[in-house]
Design a protein around this motif. Structure first.
Motif, mmCIF file in Angstrom:
data_model
loop_
_atom_site.group_PDB
_atom_site.id
_atom_site.type_symbol
_atom_site.label_atom_id
_atom_site.label_comp_id
_atom_site.label_asym_id
_atom_site.label_seq_id
_atom_site.Cartn_x
_atom_site.Cartn_y
_atom_site.Cartn_z
ATOM 1 N N PRO A 1 -13.772 4.970 14.025
ATOM 2 C CA PRO A 1 -14.273 6.057 13.394
ATOM 3 C C PRO A 1 -12.780 6.874 12.509
ATOM 4 C CG PRO A 1 -15.339 6.362 15.466
ATOM 5 C CD PRO A 1 -14.112 5.130 15.567
ATOM 6 N N HIS A 2 -13.018 7.130 11.363
ATOM 7 C CA HIS A 2 -11.915 7.765 10.564
ATOM 8 C C HIS A 2 -10.756 6.915 10.424
ATOM 9 C CE1 HIS A 2 -14.303 11.523 10.585
ATOM 10 N NE2 HIS A 2 -14.212 11.463 12.071
ATOM 11 N N SER A 3 -10.900 5.762 10.475
ATOM 12 C CA SER A 3 -9.669 4.804 10.148
ATOM 13 C C SER A 3 -9.855 4.249 9.004
ATOM 14 C CB SER A 3 -9.698 3.626 11.321
ATOM 15 O OG SER A 3 -10.624 2.769 11.042
ATOM 16 N N GLY A 4 -8.518 3.868 8.124
ATOM 17 C CA GLY A 4 -8.590 3.334 6.839
ATOM 18 C C GLY A 4 -8.711 1.902 6.660
ATOM 19 N N GLY A 5 -9.264 1.270 5.463
ATOM 20 C CA GLY A 5 -9.649 -0.001 5.348
ATOM 21 C C GLY A 5 -8.427 -0.776 5.114
ATOM 22 N N GLY A 6 -8.459 -1.962 5.204
ATOM 23 C CA GLY A 6 -7.309 -2.975 4.705
ATOM 24 C C GLY A 6 -7.308 -3.111 3.233
ATOM 25 N N SER A 7 -6.215 -3.433 2.824
ATOM 26 C CA SER A 7 -6.259 -3.635 1.310
ATOM 27 C C SER A 7 -6.429 -5.028 0.889
ATOM 28 C CB SER A 7 -4.567 -3.672 0.895
ATOM 29 O OG SER A 7 -3.735 -4.414 1.348
ATOM 30 N N GLY A 8 -6.825 -5.222 -0.259
ATOM 31 C CA GLY A 8 -7.034 -6.536 -0.577
ATOM 32 C C GLY A 8 -5.921 -7.304 -0.606
ATOM 33 N N GLY A 9 -6.237 -8.819 -0.818
ATOM 34 C CA GLY A 9 -5.081 -9.680 -0.720
ATOM 35 C C GLY A 9 -4.761 -10.289 -1.968
ATOM 36 N N SER A 10 -4.692 -11.696 -2.164
ATOM 37 C CA SER A 10 -4.289 -12.260 -3.444
ATOM 38 C C SER A 10 -5.041 -13.279 -3.766
ATOM 39 C CB SER A 10 -2.698 -12.580 -3.605
ATOM 40 O OG SER A 10 -1.635 -11.555 -3.291
ATOM 41 N N LEU A 11 -5.344 -13.351 -5.266
ATOM 42 C CA LEU A 11 -6.316 -14.634 -5.637
ATOM 43 C C LEU A 11 -5.312 -15.181 -6.809
ATOM 44 C CD1 LEU A 11 -9.759 -13.329 -5.886
ATOM 45 C CD2 LEU A 11 -8.680 -14.797 -4.189
ATOM 46 N N TRP A 12 -4.868 -16.392 -6.862
ATOM 47 C CA TRP A 12 -4.042 -17.120 -7.934
ATOM 48 C C TRP A 12 -4.828 -18.393 -8.197
ATOM 49 C CZ3 TRP A 12 1.606 -18.996 -7.367
ATOM 50 C CH2 TRP A 12 2.049 -19.442 -8.482
ATOM 51 N N ILE A 13 -5.671 -18.330 -9.553
ATOM 52 C CA ILE A 13 -6.393 -19.333 -9.591
ATOM 53 C C ILE A 13 -5.865 -19.896 -10.975
ATOM 54 C CG2 ILE A 13 -8.808 -20.091 -9.996
ATOM 55 C CD1 ILE A 13 -9.620 -17.604 -8.518
ATOM 56 N N THR A 14 -5.717 -21.627 -10.955
ATOM 57 C CA THR A 14 -5.576 -22.158 -12.231
ATOM 58 C C THR A 14 -6.524 -23.125 -12.375
ATOM 59 O OG1 THR A 14 -3.845 -23.420 -11.262
ATOM 60 C CG2 THR A 14 -3.023 -21.505 -12.257
ATOM 61 N N ALA A 15 -7.035 -23.204 -13.465
ATOM 62 C CA ALA A 15 -7.943 -24.460 -13.623
ATOM 63 C C ALA A 15 -7.872 -25.195 -15.108
ATOM 64 C CB ALA A 15 -9.527 -24.005 -13.713
ATOM 65 N N GLY A 16 -8.063 -26.367 -15.233
ATOM 66 C CA GLY A 16 -8.197 -26.938 -16.601
ATOM 67 C C GLY A 16 -9.087 -26.526 -17.443
ATOM 68 N N THR A 17 -10.431 -26.247 -16.947
ATOM 69 C CA THR A 17 -11.614 -25.290 -17.510
ATOM 70 C C THR A 17 -12.191 -24.267 -16.738
ATOM 71 O OG1 THR A 17 -11.724 -27.342 -18.891
ATOM 72 C CG2 THR A 17 -13.404 -25.654 -19.162
ATOM 73 N N LEU A 18 -12.623 -23.200 -16.948
ATOM 74 C CA LEU A 18 -13.442 -22.380 -16.148
ATOM 75 C C LEU A 18 -14.633 -22.306 -16.825
ATOM 76 C CD1 LEU A 18 -13.697 -20.286 -14.071
ATOM 77 C CD2 LEU A 18 -12.632 -18.723 -15.493
ATOM 78 N N ASN A 19 -15.992 -22.465 -16.161
ATOM 79 C CA ASN A 19 -17.095 -22.278 -16.807
ATOM 80 C C ASN A 19 -17.770 -21.301 -15.780
ATOM 81 O OD1 ASN A 19 -16.766 -24.127 -18.654
ATOM 82 N ND2 ASN A 19 -17.944 -25.661 -17.515
#
Length: 181
Positions: free
Chosen positions: A163-181
């Protein structure tokens, strides 16, 4: 995964697969209600990736635990709300608690993000020790051909446990693709 060379991988029918080291595969298909779970590593796909609606690649809550990391949430002294914890920070500052425990500092890189998320500040409670939420992990996804994304790729922090504790932060997304659909 261990094979003589890259393999095609299909997850379906509610499958969950967790990998804890960098992987190279030929192709990846994640069907609805199936999950590829990563912690903090790279996934290289020499072909294409298809993620169906209701499936995905997850690194949620696989970052640092409560009150740890460069952007950990602070903990306040007992007050009207008891002990409270601020939210973890990463790409931006974490939120302060209702009683003023500071949110975590902003840190990490905008380009080429690889940092895992920080934990939230501790709150009230003895079980499990007033813990805040864990930060999100880091996903480095390299797709040589096409990424068809109808599902999710996420590295969210988790809610505070106590109770009353804080949430964790988001991490990282690093995405590369030839094509994105």
């Amino acid at each position: 995964l261990s094979a003589a060379g890259p393999i095609d991988l299909t997850l379906y029918d509610g499958a969950k697969m967790m990998v804890i080291s960098p992987q190279t595969i030929a192709g990846l298909h994640i069907a609805s209600n199936s999950w590829f779970i990563v912690t903090n590593q790279a996934l290289t796909v020499t072909g294409s990736v298809t993620i169906d609606f209701g499936g995905g690649i997850l690194a949620d809550g696989t970052g640092l635990p409560s009150a740890q990391g460069a952007g950990f949430g602070a903990t306040s002294s007992p007050g009207v709300y008891g002990i409270t914890g601020g939210g973890g920070g990463h790409g931006g500052f974490g939120a302060a608690s209702a009683a003023g425990a500071g949110g975590g500092n902003s840190h990490g890189m905008l380009l080429q993000p690889t940092v895992i998320g920080s934990g939230g500040g501790r709150g009230n409670g003895t079980s499990p020790g007033g813990q805040g939420g864990a930060g999100g992990g880091a996903v480095r996804l390299s797709v040589f051909e096409t990424l068809v994304l109808n599902g999710v790729i996420s590295a969210n922090g988790t809610d505070g446990v106590a109770p009353h504790s804080g949430g964790g932060s988001g991490g990282s997304l690093w995405i590369t693709a030839g094509t994105l659909n």
